[in-house]
Design a protein around this motif. Structure first.
Motif, PDB file in Angstrom:
ATOM      1  N   THR A 295       0.834  -1.208   0.000  1.00 16.76           N
ATOM      2  CA  THR A 295       0.000   0.000   0.000  1.00 16.76           C
ATOM      3  C   THR A 295       0.869   1.259   0.000  1.00 16.76           C
ATOM      4  OG1 THR A 295      -0.190  -0.130   2.428  1.00 16.76           O
ATOM      5  CG2 THR A 295      -1.972  -1.094   1.136  1.00 16.76           C
ATOM      6  N   ALA A 296       2.002   1.195   0.679  1.00 12.63           N
ATOM      7  CA  ALA A 296       2.891   2.360   0.688  1.00 12.63           C
ATOM      8  C   ALA A 296       3.361   2.686  -0.721  1.00 12.63           C
ATOM      9  CB  ALA A 296       4.093   2.100   1.597  1.00 12.63           C
TER      10      ALA A 296
ATOM     11  N   VAL B 249      -0.370  11.158 -10.536  1.00 13.09           N
ATOM     12  CA  VAL B 249      -1.255  12.315 -10.455  1.00 13.09           C
ATOM     13  C   VAL B 249      -0.446  13.610 -10.580  1.00 13.09           C
ATOM     14  CG1 VAL B 249      -2.817  13.610  -8.952  1.00 13.09           C
ATOM     15  CG2 VAL B 249      -3.012  11.129  -9.104  1.00 13.09           C
TER      16      VAL B 249
ATOM     17  N   GLN C 116      11.590   5.060  -0.122  1.00 13.06           N
ATOM     18  CA  GLN C 116      10.477   4.604   0.701  1.00 13.06           C
ATOM     19  C   GLN C 116      10.659   3.138   1.115  1.00 13.06           C
ATOM     20  OE1 GLN C 116       6.454   4.085  -0.951  1.00 13.06           O
ATOM     21  NE2 GLN C 116       5.758   5.478   0.657  1.00 13.06           N
TER      22      GLN C 116
ATOM     23  N   LEU D 268       0.759   6.316  -7.175  1.00 18.28           N
ATOM     24  CA  LEU D 268      -0.359   7.167  -7.588  1.00 18.28           C
ATOM     25  C   LEU D 268       0.011   8.643  -7.531  1.00 18.28           C
ATOM     26  CD1 LEU D 268      -3.709   5.693  -6.280  1.00 18.28           C
ATOM     27  CD2 LEU D 268      -3.001   6.112  -8.632  1.00 18.28           C
ATOM     28  N   ARG D 269       0.717   9.040  -6.490  1.00 16.13           N
ATOM     29  CA  ARG D 269       1.123  10.443  -6.434  1.00 16.13           C
ATOM     30  C   ARG D 269       2.020  10.785  -7.618  1.00 16.13           C
ATOM     31  NH1 ARG D 269      -2.621  12.706  -4.695  1.00 16.13           N
ATOM     32  NH2 ARG D 269      -1.524  14.538  -5.402  1.00 16.13           N
TER      33      ARG D 269
ATOM     34  N   PHE E  28       1.946   1.768  -3.436  1.00 15.45           N
ATOM     35  CA  PHE E  28       0.761   2.138  -4.211  1.00 15.45           C
ATOM     36  C   PHE E  28       0.493   3.635  -4.073  1.00 15.45           C
ATOM     37  CE2 PHE E  28      -4.030   2.485  -4.045  1.00 15.45           C
ATOM     38  CZ  PHE E  28      -4.221   2.404  -5.407  1.00 15.45           C
ATOM     39  N   GLY E  29       0.564   4.121  -2.854  1.00 17.42           N
ATOM     40  CA  GLY E  29       0.340   5.543  -2.619  1.00 17.42           C
ATOM     41  C   GLY E  29       1.362   6.395  -3.345  1.00 17.42           C
ATOM     42  N   LEU E  30       2.590   5.992  -3.275  1.00 16.06           N
ATOM     43  CA  LEU E  30       3.640   6.756  -3.943  1.00 16.06           C
ATOM     44  C   LEU E  30       3.450   6.721  -5.460  1.00 16.06           C
ATOM     45  CD1 LEU E  30       6.240   8.338  -4.053  1.00 16.06           C
ATOM     46  CD2 LEU E  30       7.523   6.197  -3.765  1.00 16.06           C
TER      47      LEU E  30
END
Lengths: 205, 205, 205, 205
Positions: free
Chosen positions: B166-167, B177, B193, B173-174, B169-171
């Motif tokens: 998930t970590a 985006v 990370q 996506l950022r 995944f968040g990165l």
DNA sequence: CATGAATGAGCGTTCATTCAT
DNA sequence: CATGAATGAACGCTCATTCAT
């Protein structure tokens, strides 16, 4: 005096329109928003919406921002005193994640938008964050404080903030997309992840 | 023989349709896909599209899956031998993130869809993952291997896998985006990370 | 004053749309009605039709009801005084049949529809008819009157009404389907049938 | 010999196609019939249907005729001997009405079609009926027999036949449209109506 | 300010029919 | 005889936006 009244009324109508939009977003999602539906629900006519918002996009963006502000407000609200920095970070992220999950459509809309105006608010990797109000700014400050007080080892707050923030962002989105709603589970997952990451931060790990 | 030709040709036309769709997705995003545009771009009539795909949704899902498979293929491809587990995890996530960034629309579409059929493929928090092909399953296995070989301390692979996944995944996506495309920066951020999170895993931390 | 004007104009446009629909119905039948054709013929755009009718069905039903009402109005209109009940029944059915034949498509559409809303208006075999306005109710009342005044023998008006009504319905439909338009022939056939059935009703048969 | 086989096979395929069409008509109504659906259900391809039927209309007409023939066959089938003419008329109409109600879509389609080819079969008011097979012809003959044997008074069989036939037609259609399916009620209504009309026919009424 | 009719473009989908193979 | 891809036209409907009133 007259002008102020008008201004106030204007805001109140804008609010009503935003509320109607919110209702639609919450029951049918952002894609289902149409000026027609908004107008009907708000009790105005289609054409009149355009007296308050330039176009559909402006309306939708305004709403998403409003939603986002509520999430941020919940996150930023005063917190129990005397917490260690780590504890505060964790408590704030729990608030943030819970608030995001309560308004999943807004959160996704805001956080995944590539609209430049919105990115100014939401971006995390870009620039040196100027406004300290932003979540990432606040996190950075907390970490800096942790370093300053000796709670944390000496690392670069900016880069650690990004590691933490994006990690939680990924988890939050998965929780939303996979429709997790059990509060205990949410809290546990968020805490687990943050604790793990903070392990490496503590001076006496 | 005849039949095989037909079958091949059929597939080739499906491909042509998917390619046209891809072109639209890449220039205007998934929401801009319409059967009309696809048909026009593919050089067929609207109705004929329905000889190859049941409906718009099938077409869009087929395309998203195709894109997703490419990302997964890149991630899963053979890798340099002799790497430590930590190194392999990091290398694979770098590949994954880079592949996702190369097909941002597909990645977002797949990873953010709440369509149950797609969630079966993409979900990370749910159930015990059965199919080991899935990214999260592979990650879990790698961590287990790290524990078994003594490279990692004794932790629950499933829960650590979710933290890591998930970590990233968040990165990822950022990065998408916020339209980061500088490869060096991407690699650095992903590695930073993961390294940080893996710190706590190593036996000799 | 202003509002009334608007209301009137609205009705006038609805009328225009209904008229266009009528034109299509009369030349090509109900099945050939399409919003596109109606809009074109009425001189509006397709979308605008939906400002006046919820959907195609509403439009079609409105038109059919309008047609049906005209038939009923013709049937119910005041009639020469001093007629015997039998004579009145026959005169009214002649009117009814002639009116139906003048608007054959509407008549068929209404009388053969199994739409519940329409069946409420047109059903003849169901329930005890509550609304006396309906044709079958009026017929029943006339027969009752005939019994009361001693013109008819003592029978059950409800069941005789259904015998008479359905008989004339069958004849009317045949006249329409077989495209009989000679008024004299129509009158003769209707009268013949009703006379024959009334034979058994008269006290001095 | 060869040719006959082919012919037979041809008929068998036509039959299969008609059966498929029947299935659709019965579950979704005539309007839902499409060549696509028929082909799929019959196990053939769309194009091949056109080797057996000129166009969709021919197919639909053929099916309606087939249905109609079944209704007529049921009506015409041998009947208990020794019945009076009145009894036979009533029994046959009960059969007819019941058969029609069992195939309501076909019945409506045939009896309400204004296609000249079909009207040749179904018309009742036109011409002097040539083919005695037709329902109306049979009825006329029965009445003539009733007159000849002295069971009935001396009336014009042709005109009485039309009175009776159209009356039952109207009742049958109402039963279909209003979806009456209770057999006892149906029989009662049909018998009631016919009895009433026959009252006036009997020599000793 | 507010109305709501009107536009014009777009949507996904279905269909009867043809025709090269 | 059989296939099924392809066409071209049509369908009902929704939408953001404009503008005369």
């Amino acid at each position: 005096m007259r002008k102020k009244m008008d201004q106030e009324q204007r805001e109140s109508i804008k609010s009503k329109i935003l509320d109607a939009t919110k209702t639609i977003v919450e029951s049918e999602g952002f894609d289902a928003v149409s000026i027609r539906k908004v107008a009907k629900l708000a009790g105005y006519t289609e054409g009149n919406i355009y007296n308050y918002f330039d176009d559909k996009d402006s309306l939708v963006i305004a709403l998403a921002q409003q939603g986002f502000q509520r999430i941020m407000k919940a996150t930023m609200a005063e917190i129990e005193e005397g917490l260690s920095v780590e504890e505060e970070i964790i408590q704030r992220f729990i608030r943030y994640t819970k608030a995001a999950i309560e308004m999943p459509e807004y959160y996704k809309r805001m956080m995944l938008s590539d609209n430049p105006k919105i990115l100014e608010i939401t971006s995390v990797l870009n620039d040196k964050t100027k406004e300290e109000k932003k979540g990432i700014g606040m996190l950075e400050n907390m970490i800096k404080k942790g370093v300053d007080t000796g709670e944390f080892i000496d690392i670069d707050p900016a880069s650690i903030a990004r590691i933490i923030w994006t990690a939680n962002f990924g988890l939050t989105l998965r929780l939303i997309v996979e429709k997790k709603s059990d509060e205990k589970e949410i809290v546990k997952l968020v805490e687990n992840q943050l604790r793990w990451i903070c392990n490496g931060l503590r001076k006496e790990g």
